[in-house]
Design an enzyme around this catalytic site. Structure first.
Site, PDB file in Angstrom:
ATOM      1  N   LYS A 184       0.837  -1.207   0.000  1.00 51.77           N
ATOM      2  CA  LYS A 184       0.000   0.000   0.000  1.00 51.77           C
ATOM      3  C   LYS A 184       0.869   1.254   0.000  1.00 51.77           C
ATOM      4  O   LYS A 184       0.617   2.207  -0.747  1.00 51.77           O
ATOM      5  CB  LYS A 184      -0.924  -0.002   1.217  1.00 51.77           C
ATOM      6  CG  LYS A 184      -2.046  -1.019   1.130  1.00 51.77           C
ATOM      7  CD  LYS A 184      -2.902  -0.972   2.385  1.00 51.77           C
ATOM      8  CE  LYS A 184      -4.069  -1.943   2.300  1.00 51.77           C
ATOM      9  NZ  LYS A 184      -4.917  -1.891   3.508  1.00 51.77           N
TER      10      LYS A 184
ATOM     11  N   SER B 268      -0.484   0.734   6.141  1.00 47.42           N
ATOM     12  CA  SER B 268      -0.881  -0.095   7.271  1.00 47.42           C
ATOM     13  C   SER B 268      -1.919  -1.105   6.805  1.00 47.42           C
ATOM     14  O   SER B 268      -2.736  -0.807   5.934  1.00 47.42           O
ATOM     15  CB  SER B 268      -1.457   0.777   8.395  1.00 47.42           C
ATOM     16  OG  SER B 268      -1.692   0.019   9.556  1.00 47.42           O
ATOM     17  N   ASP B 269      -1.857  -2.289   7.366  1.00 48.61           N
ATOM     18  CA  ASP B 269      -2.846  -3.303   7.045  1.00 48.61           C
ATOM     19  C   ASP B 269      -3.029  -4.218   8.248  1.00 48.61           C
ATOM     20  O   ASP B 269      -2.133  -4.357   9.077  1.00 48.61           O
ATOM     21  CB  ASP B 269      -2.440  -4.130   5.826  1.00 48.61           C
ATOM     22  CG  ASP B 269      -3.627  -4.907   5.268  1.00 48.61           C
ATOM     23  OD1 ASP B 269      -4.422  -4.303   4.533  1.00 48.61           O
ATOM     24  OD2 ASP B 269      -3.773  -6.091   5.595  1.00 48.61           O
ATOM     25  N   GLN B 270      -4.195  -4.820   8.313  1.00 46.23           N
ATOM     26  CA  GLN B 270      -4.530  -5.649   9.468  1.00 46.23           C
ATOM     27  C   GLN B 270      -5.114  -6.973   8.990  1.00 46.23           C
ATOM     28  O   GLN B 270      -5.945  -6.996   8.088  1.00 46.23           O
ATOM     29  CB  GLN B 270      -5.555  -4.894  10.316  1.00 46.23           C
ATOM     30  CG  GLN B 270      -5.824  -5.466  11.677  1.00 46.23           C
ATOM     31  CD  GLN B 270      -6.794  -4.571  12.438  1.00 46.23           C
ATOM     32  OE1 GLN B 270      -7.903  -4.314  11.991  1.00 46.23           O
ATOM     33  NE2 GLN B 270      -6.376  -4.089  13.585  1.00 46.23           N
TER      34      GLN B 270
ATOM     35  N   GLY C 126       0.211  -4.645  10.542  1.00 48.20           N
ATOM     36  CA  GLY C 126       1.493  -4.299   9.955  1.00 48.20           C
ATOM     37  C   GLY C 126       1.522  -2.840   9.549  1.00 48.20           C
ATOM     38  O   GLY C 126       0.508  -2.265   9.157  1.00 48.20           O
TER      39      GLY C 126
END
Length: 199
Positions: free
Chosen positions: A59, A75-77, A112
């Protein structure tokens, strides 16, 4: 002059966290196919935290490619439960199935985060929160979803901890920022290290 800071997300929760922290930034959506990116990672047999970190990098790189010189936060979850990875529910029926699966069990939210400038990944970090749902009856789940409505479809876990979703839980191990999708304290520390914000 400090290079611009960009959040590679349109998430209202991530924007709120950064605004509340007093950060000056722009928010721009990343244009990646997350499921295709996950499929490309599959050959490496990644863990759910690995996937969150990799998607955060993708991203940030995507937005950085259109914003030369900017420091971009990705950011990613991911949500994992005993080896199963959950994605945002497509509809209310799937939201219910998520809550049924998590009822009485502990799941992990793996968040992350990455900082990228001009295609170079400067830093990554993964924070993990573990949340234990109390045992939920099917009737309670139905009533809960009827009250909160389609807002749950914006959450990978089909709940919003900052709202009525808190009633689903009996124990939470991890920080609030990780649960909302942006590990803010390690991010702020790294931004200070890089001279991107006032130290």
């Amino acid at each position: 002059m400090t290079p611009p800071l960009i959040l590679a997300s349109q998430s209202p929760f991530r924007r709120m966290l950064m605004e509340n922290a007093g950060l000056a930034f722009e928010a721009r959506a990343a244009e990646i196919d997350e499921r295709a990116a996950e499929a490309a990672l599959a050959a490496r047999n990644p863990t759910p935290p690995d996937v969150a970190e990799a998607l955060a990098i993708e991203k940030a790189k995507d937005v950085a490619s259109r914003n030369p010189g900017a420091l971009v936060i990705g950011s990613d979850q991911t949500l994992s439960l005993e080896g199963r990875v959950f994605h945002k529910p497509a509809d209310m029926a799937e939201a219910k199935s998520h809550l049924v699966a998590m009822s009485g069990r502990t799941h992990a939210l793996n968040c992350g985060i990455a900082l990228v400038r001009d295609g170079e990944t400067l830093w990554t970090h993964v924070s993990i929160a573990r949340l234990t749902m109390r045992p939920l009856s099917e009737g309670f789940i139905d009533r809960h979803l009827a009250r909160v409505g389609t807002r749950v479809l914006a959450s990978v876990g089909a709940y919003q901890l900052e709202g009525e979703g808190v009633q689903l839980f009996e124990r939470i191990d991890g920080d609030y920022f990780t649960i909302l999708g942006l590990p803010l304290l390690p991010l702020l520390a790294k931004l200070r290290d890089l001279g991107a914000i006032d130290a």
